[in-house]
Design an enzyme around this catalytic site. Structure first.
Site, PDB file in Angstrom:
ATOM      1  N   ASP A   1      32.192  52.764  43.447  1.00 16.17           N
ATOM      2  CA  ASP A   1      33.436  51.759  43.658  1.00 16.17           C
ATOM      3  C   ASP A   1      33.723  51.797  45.257  1.00 16.17           C
ATOM      4  O   ASP A   1      33.376  52.716  45.933  1.00 16.17           O
ATOM      5  CB  ASP A   1      34.602  52.429  43.061  1.00 16.17           C
ATOM      6  CG  ASP A   1      35.502  51.441  42.999  1.00 16.17           C
ATOM      7  OD1 ASP A   1      36.096  50.801  41.790  1.00 16.17           O
ATOM      8  OD2 ASP A   1      36.674  51.605  43.947  1.00 16.17           O
TER       9      ASP A   1
ATOM     10  N   HIS B   1      40.943  57.237  40.456  1.00 17.23           N
ATOM     11  CA  HIS B   1      41.957  57.496  41.413  1.00 17.23           C
ATOM     12  C   HIS B   1      42.892  58.711  40.695  1.00 17.23           C
ATOM     13  O   HIS B   1      43.723  59.211  41.384  1.00 17.23           O
ATOM     14  CB  HIS B   1      43.059  56.446  41.920  1.00 17.23           C
ATOM     15  CG  HIS B   1      41.939  55.450  42.735  1.00 17.23           C
ATOM     16  ND1 HIS B   1      41.318  56.034  43.905  1.00 17.23           N
ATOM     17  CD2 HIS B   1      41.813  54.069  42.406  1.00 17.23           C
ATOM     18  CE1 HIS B   1      40.907  54.879  44.338  1.00 17.23           C
ATOM     19  NE2 HIS B   1      41.053  53.736  43.689  1.00 17.23           N
TER      20      HIS B   1
ATOM     21  N   ASP C   1      33.622  46.458  43.482  1.00 19.09           N
ATOM     22  CA  ASP C   1      34.861  45.884  44.381  1.00 19.09           C
ATOM     23  C   ASP C   1      34.063  45.987  45.800  1.00 19.09           C
ATOM     24  O   ASP C   1      34.699  45.603  46.797  1.00 19.09           O
ATOM     25  CB  ASP C   1      35.980  46.461  44.203  1.00 19.09           C
ATOM     26  CG  ASP C   1      36.118  47.926  44.070  1.00 19.09           C
ATOM     27  OD1 ASP C   1      35.034  48.501  44.214  1.00 19.09           O
ATOM     28  OD2 ASP C   1      37.226  48.408  43.909  1.00 19.09           O
TER      29      ASP C   1
ATOM     30  N   HIS D   1      36.334  52.027  46.720  1.00 20.28           N
ATOM     31  CA  HIS D   1      37.490  52.989  47.170  1.00 20.28           C
ATOM     32  C   HIS D   1      36.875  54.301  46.510  1.00 20.28           C
ATOM     33  O   HIS D   1      36.158  54.740  45.760  1.00 20.28           O
ATOM     34  CB  HIS D   1      38.860  52.810  46.264  1.00 20.28           C
ATOM     35  CG  HIS D   1      39.290  51.128  46.816  1.00 20.28           C
ATOM     36  ND1 HIS D   1      39.068  50.179  45.633  1.00 20.28           N
ATOM     37  CD2 HIS D   1      39.896  50.822  47.388  1.00 20.28           C
ATOM     38  CE1 HIS D   1      39.415  49.244  46.043  1.00 20.28           C
ATOM     39  NE2 HIS D   1      40.042  49.323  47.300  1.00 20.28           N
TER      40      HIS D   1
END
Ligand SMILES: [Zn+2]
Length: 309
Positions: A162, A125, A246, A164
């Site tokens: 991931d 991120h 995740d 996200h």
């Protein structure tokens, strides 16, 4: 086939407030799995501390300096809504970077066939000049840039499964035609980027959003249809994985329903592309994964695949 495992106990000293999902227990859970005799043949290395200039492969030097200067002597300093630094954070983040760079060195020089780096904080991120989403330095992006700079890799694929979207990696490589960034992620979900229409300045960004409730079959279909053909056609010299776990069905931060076998499958598929185009060179870097059981099982399946099982 030899697989390198890179870690360092400094990853445990990046302390987050009680109840924060990105906890040191994540690394402890991974270490417990890899203590098993099944993984005795892993080549193990300690993550070295990266120079600030290495972190600056992914960020402006002034940004790196700002993070260094904000490192607290005690307590916490808040960098972003959910991103904090404790006294041990800076060393952990610089060793995460150093570990990823070490893994690239080992794989590019063929000391090892492939590598997994289990450090924290995660990185995907972190944008060029913005820390967010538990991330300070974009470890995977720095590893990619290091492979380009130190080894002359002409094309690098960065695959991010991931749950996200890796807005930071997309930001860093938006106008870099030498890097293909390909991501599957749940949408809508944090951080909000990652629409399939976001394709980069040179059409080297590949976003494949999934929706809440999607399971491993949908994930595999998306991978087969949209990710793997693009990566194969790009013919990379190195494959880097932003390996967040995740998207596992047990994860508390998202709503996909993968299980550990899906991560093993995706690992083998990317190894196949790496074998065909990159002499097998593949470096995997831990990102998210917040259910300790889901994370442990997923890392086990990922390592089994990397070790050729
Ligand atoms: Zn994540």
């Amino acid at each position: 086939m030899t697989t390198l495992y890179v870690s360092h106990c400094a990853a445990l000293d990046h302390v987050m407030p009680e109840g924060h999902p990105e906890s040191a227990d994540r690394i402890r859970a991974i270490e417990r799995v890899l203590e098993n005799e099944r993984y005795a043949s892993l080549v193990r290395a300690q993550a070295p501390l990266a120079e600030h200039a290495v972190a600056a492969l992914g960020h402006p030097a002034a940004y790196v300096q700002d993070i260094v200067e904000r490192s607290p002597r005690e307590g916490f300093v808040q960098i972003d809504g959910d991103t904090l630094m404790s006294p041990g954070t800076l060393e952990a983040a610089l060793r995460a970077v150093g570990g990823a760079v070490h893994a690239v060195d080992a794989v590019m020089t063929r000391d090892c066939s492939n590598a997994f780096v289990a450090m924290r904080p995660p990185g995907h991120h972190a944008e060029r000049d913005r820390a967010m989403g538990f991330c300070l330095f974009n470890t995977a992006a720095i590893a990619v840039r290091h492979a380009r700079k130190a080894f002359g890799a002409s094309r690098v694929a960065l695959v991010d499964w991931d749950v996200h979207h890796g807005n930071g990696s997309q930001d860093i490589f938006w106008d870099d035609a030498a890097v293909m960034y390909a991501s599957t992620h749940e949408m809508p979900l944090y951080p909000g980027t990652g629409k399939s229409s976001e394709r980069g300045a040179h059409d080297t960004i590949v976003n494949v959003p999934l929706v809440a409730g999607d399971d491993g079959a949908v994930f595999r279909e998306a991978f087969e249809a949209c990710i793997l053909p693009r990566i194969a056609a790009f013919a990379p010299d190195l494959v880097v994985i932003s390996a967040g776990f995740d998207a596992h069905r047990l994860d508390p931060l998202a709503h996909l329903r993968l299980d550990e076998s899906d991560f093993g499958w995706a690992t083998r598929k990317l190894m196949g592309i790496a074998d065909r185009h990159a002499g097998g060179r593949l470096v995997s870097i831990l990102e998210g994964g917040y259910d300790l059981i889901g994370l442990s099982r997923s890392v086990g399946a990922h390592m089994d695949a990397l070790m050729g099982r």
